[in-house]
Enzyme design. Structure first.
Site, mmCIF file in Angstrom:
data_model
loop_
_atom_site.group_PDB
_atom_site.id
_atom_site.type_symbol
_atom_site.label_atom_id
_atom_site.label_comp_id
_atom_site.label_asym_id
_atom_site.label_seq_id
_atom_site.Cartn_x
_atom_site.Cartn_y
_atom_site.Cartn_z
ATOM 1 N N LYS A 158 54.460 65.152 73.545
ATOM 2 C CA LYS A 158 53.397 65.185 74.783
ATOM 3 C C LYS A 158 52.307 64.129 74.630
ATOM 4 C CE LYS A 158 54.776 69.495 76.184
ATOM 5 N NZ LYS A 158 56.059 69.448 75.376
ATOM 6 N N SER A 200 59.755 68.279 79.924
ATOM 7 C CA SER A 200 58.464 68.339 79.990
ATOM 8 C C SER A 200 57.988 67.083 80.223
ATOM 9 C CB SER A 200 57.750 68.975 78.809
ATOM 10 O OG SER A 200 58.111 68.324 77.396
#
EC number: 3.4.21.88
Length: 216
Positions: free
Chosen positions: A171, A134
């Site tokens: 993230k 990701s």
């Protein structure tokens, strides 16, 4: 080091300084903006020239996939482990994290690594094994070891390790009021939206560098 043109040296220095400051390399767009290039493609051409001269490595398809190489082929910021000459700081490697327990609980520690603290933008407290792709476009790949400094707060735009419910994720952090957005660096992944008044959320730390283990 190979002989570089003036512009190549400037770009190399920018990459080095950005890694020292943030723990991660700049994007092509950031390089283009810094030097007034008309497009990121111009930055890409300079990066390819640096790669041909052996002073950087490029990861295809990743906007921040740039690694500096030291003389002799070793990378000073994303490097192979172990390195017997750099054993100065001992960091625990965190593996799977059980729900409801502290991230540095003994049962989460897979092993200890000894590394050179000067390789990181700030002194890390632990390493976290990255799972998944990701954050690919930030140059953070599956299996990498992310160096993390414990922190309860983060500025917008920082790459963080966060706990959301039973999951721990890496993230990019963005907050507006009581709303948090956890943004992937891969268009295949949707942002994660967090309501601080409703969701179980905890910031575990800030990314301050990266280790890429040697291939077996």
């Amino acid at each position: 080091m190979a002989t570089l043109t003036t512009r190549q040296q400037q770009i190399y220095d920018l990459i080095h300084q950005t890694i020292q400051r943030t723990g991660f390399p700049p994007t092509r767009a950031e390089i283009a903006a810094e030097f007034g290039f008309s497009s990121p493609n111009a930055a890409e051409e300079h990066l390819r020239a640096l790669a041909r001269k052996g002073v950087i490595e490029l990861t295809p398809g990743a906007s921040r996939g740039i690694r500096l190489r030291a003389e002799g082929g070793a990378s000073p910021h994303q490097f192979s482990l172990p390195s017997m000459g750099l054993m100065q700081l001992t960091l625990p490697l965190v593996g799977r994290v059980a729900a409801g327990s502290p991230i540095l609980a003994a049962e989460h520690i897979d092993r200890q690594y000894q590394v050179d603290p000067s390789l990181f933008s700030s002194r890390p407290d632990f390493l976290l094994k990255v799972r998944g792709m990701s954050m690919r476009d930030a140059g953070i790949l599956d299996g990498d070891l992310l160096a993390v400094q414990r922190a309860a707060e983060a500025a917008n735009g920082k790459i963080v390790v966060a706990r959301l419910g039973d999951d721990v994720t890496v993230k990019r952090f963005q907050r507006k009021g009581r709303q948090v957005e956890l943004i992937a660096e891969n268009p295949d992944f949707e942002p994660i939206h967090v309501d601080l008044d409703r969701d179980e959320f905890q910031l575990e730390g800030l990314a301050v560098g990266l280790i890429r283990p040697a291939a077996p």
